[in-house]
Write a protein that holds these residues in place. Structure first.
Motif, PDB file in Angstrom:
ATOM      1  N   THR A 143      -0.994   9.906  -3.188  1.00 29.71           N
ATOM      2  CA  THR A 143      -2.198   9.119  -2.312  1.00 29.71           C
ATOM      3  C   THR A 143      -3.126   8.821  -2.907  1.00 29.71           C
ATOM      4  OG1 THR A 143      -2.181  10.947  -0.582  1.00 29.71           O
ATOM      5  CG2 THR A 143      -0.502   8.658  -0.311  1.00 29.71           C
TER       6      THR A 143
ATOM      7  N   THR B 192      -0.401   4.397  -0.259  1.00 30.95           N
ATOM      8  CA  THR B 192       0.203   5.238  -1.340  1.00 30.95           C
ATOM      9  C   THR B 192      -0.160   4.518  -2.253  1.00 30.95           C
ATOM     10  OG1 THR B 192       2.009   3.671  -0.467  1.00 30.95           O
ATOM     11  CG2 THR B 192       1.826   5.709   0.770  1.00 30.95           C
ATOM     12  N   TYR B 193       0.786   5.046  -3.593  1.00 28.49           N
ATOM     13  CA  TYR B 193       0.381   4.622  -5.448  1.00 28.49           C
ATOM     14  C   TYR B 193       2.333   4.150  -5.356  1.00 28.49           C
ATOM     15  CZ  TYR B 193      -4.015   6.463  -6.597  1.00 28.49           C
ATOM     16  OH  TYR B 193      -4.816   6.060  -7.026  1.00 28.49           O
ATOM     17  N   SER B 194       2.945   4.599  -4.179  1.00 32.05           N
ATOM     18  CA  SER B 194       3.941   4.398  -4.335  1.00 32.05           C
ATOM     19  C   SER B 194       4.609   2.504  -3.380  1.00 32.05           C
ATOM     20  CB  SER B 194       5.205   5.227  -3.727  1.00 32.05           C
ATOM     21  OG  SER B 194       6.479   4.850  -4.530  1.00 32.05           O
ATOM     22  N   THR B 195       5.821   1.978  -4.103  1.00 33.16           N
ATOM     23  CA  THR B 195       6.867   1.269  -2.171  1.00 33.16           C
ATOM     24  C   THR B 195       7.649   1.518  -1.660  1.00 33.16           C
ATOM     25  OG1 THR B 195       7.195   0.251  -4.101  1.00 33.16           O
ATOM     26  CG2 THR B 195       5.717  -0.347  -3.751  1.00 33.16           C
TER      27      THR B 195
ATOM     28  N   ASP C 238       9.727   5.053   0.103  1.00 29.88           N
ATOM     29  CA  ASP C 238      10.196   5.496   1.705  1.00 29.88           C
ATOM     30  C   ASP C 238       8.708   6.041   2.502  1.00 29.88           C
ATOM     31  OD1 ASP C 238      11.036   5.986   4.187  1.00 29.88           O
ATOM     32  OD2 ASP C 238      13.124   6.793   3.260  1.00 29.88           O
ATOM     33  N   PRO C 239       8.274   5.709   3.505  1.00 24.32           N
ATOM     34  CA  PRO C 239       7.179   5.946   3.606  1.00 24.32           C
ATOM     35  C   PRO C 239       6.952   7.977   4.212  1.00 24.32           C
ATOM     36  CG  PRO C 239       7.544   4.127   5.116  1.00 24.32           C
ATOM     37  CD  PRO C 239       8.312   4.160   3.939  1.00 24.32           C
TER      38      PRO C 239
ATOM     39  N   GLN D 146       1.754   2.459   8.290  1.00 24.44           N
ATOM     40  CA  GLN D 146       2.898   2.905   8.058  1.00 24.44           C
ATOM     41  C   GLN D 146       3.315   4.241   9.020  1.00 24.44           C
ATOM     42  OE1 GLN D 146       3.281   3.319   3.556  1.00 24.44           O
ATOM     43  NE2 GLN D 146       5.210   1.766   3.870  1.00 24.44           N
TER      44      GLN D 146
ATOM     45  N   ARG E 267       0.504   0.586   3.963  1.00 22.54           N
ATOM     46  CA  ARG E 267       1.427   0.766   2.251  1.00 22.54           C
ATOM     47  C   ARG E 267       0.811   1.017   0.490  1.00 22.54           C
ATOM     48  NH1 ARG E 267       1.921  -3.894   5.133  1.00 22.54           N
ATOM     49  NH2 ARG E 267       0.898  -5.606   4.349  1.00 22.54           N
ATOM     50  N   ALA E 268       1.685   0.738   0.152  1.00 20.68           N
ATOM     51  CA  ALA E 268       0.703   0.326  -0.928  1.00 20.68           C
ATOM     52  C   ALA E 268       0.506  -0.987  -1.127  1.00 20.68           C
ATOM     53  CB  ALA E 268       1.997   0.874  -2.084  1.00 20.68           C
TER      54      ALA E 268
ATOM     55  N   CYS F 103       0.568  -4.821  -2.647  1.00 23.08           N
ATOM     56  CA  CYS F 103       1.938  -5.571  -3.552  1.00 23.08           C
ATOM     57  C   CYS F 103       1.163  -6.159  -4.316  1.00 23.08           C
ATOM     58  CB  CYS F 103       2.887  -6.972  -3.343  1.00 23.08           C
ATOM     59  SG  CYS F 103       3.392  -6.705  -1.237  1.00 23.08           S
ATOM     60  N   ASP F 104       1.853  -6.349  -5.720  1.00 24.15           N
ATOM     61  CA  ASP F 104       1.375  -6.808  -7.281  1.00 24.15           C
ATOM     62  C   ASP F 104       1.037  -8.012  -7.021  1.00 24.15           C
ATOM     63  OD1 ASP F 104       0.806  -3.806  -8.151  1.00 24.15           O
ATOM     64  OD2 ASP F 104       2.767  -3.569  -8.637  1.00 24.15           O
TER      65      ASP F 104
END
Length: 245
Positions: free
Chosen positions: A3, A195-198, A200-201, A226, A241-242, A244-245
């Motif tokens: 994060t 977060t950097y990740s998509t 599970d929060p 989240q 939340r991370a 979206c690209d």
């Protein structure tokens, strides 16, 4: 590091008005303008990715905020210019017991405290915001938690103040100032992490809880948040939340 510090969030009765004040004072831009959130960010692409977010609230401010911004002064002349500029935009001088100090304490149009600093060597490369300052009776303990939550290393640790900053050396400091925090101090300003990740929060909530955070049970959580938590000293923050690209 999963994060990072995303933004400083201001609860505001008139979010657009307060956002415009900060955008003009800092020479930043309004990058998001929606009914539920107005965002202000630096236009420099090399600046640290920390923005200011203004969200609506119905209640008036009561008490001193636990978190405030320090605005950089490049020189004594620049400090005076910034003070005059802030006053012209709607700020006002306030007395929070600071006494005779070289910085100037002001309040923005909704009463949020901030300081315009005299020139200091440690802030020569921070950009318009020198520091995000958190009042705490335990600077080191809170800095250690936010080192985990923000992903910034602890680089300054003394009895009076601890500080963390992005490892890139860009953007503001996040400082923890030893202060006897009053029970009725206001949390109208808070921090958000993303977060950097998509994934599970719940994994991130568990990691932050292990570091000392406490989930806010029953708190209303609206996207992009989240989860809502508090740090070890009950300062609330949201896990976003991370993107979206």
């Amino acid at each position: 590091m999963t994060t990072r510090l995303a933004c400083v969030v201001f609860d505001a009765i008139r979010p657009r008005n307060v956002a415009r004040f900060w955008a003009e004072l800092l020479d930043w831009q309004i990058t998001v303008d929606r009914p539920h959130a107005v965002e202000v960010a630096a236009s420099d692409p090399d600046a640290a990715d920390v923005s200011l977010m203004f969200v609506p609230t119905a209640g008036p401010k009561s008490g001193k905020n636990r978190i405030h911004l320090d605005v950089v002064g490049r020189s004594l002349d620049h400090q005076r210019v910034q003070v005059d500029r802030a006053l012209a935009l709607g700020a006002r001088p306030i007395d929070i017991g600071q006494g005779a100090v070289p910085w100037t304490v002001l309040a923005d149009p909704e009463g949020n405290e901030f300081c315009v600093l005299e020139p200091r060597e440690e802030y020569v490369d921070t950009g318009a915001v020198a520091a995000i300052v958190v009042d705490t009776p335990h600077p080191t303990r809170l800095a250690r938690f936010w080192e985990t939550a923000a992903g910034w290393p602890l680089t300054h640790d003394e009895s009076r103040m601890s500080g963390i900053r992005s490892a890139t050396g860009q953007g503001p400091w996040l400082e923890f100032l030893r202060t006897q925090v009053a029970a009725r101090e206001c949390d109208r300003v808070h921090l958000d992490v993303v977060t950097y990740s998509t994934g599970d929060p719940a994994d991130e909530v568990a990691r932050l809880t292990a570091a000392g955070a406490v989930p806010c049970q029953g708190a209303a959580v609206r996207p992009p948040a989240q989860a809502m938590l508090t740090d070890p000293e009950t300062n609330r923050f949201r896990l976003l939340r991370a993107p979206c690209d």
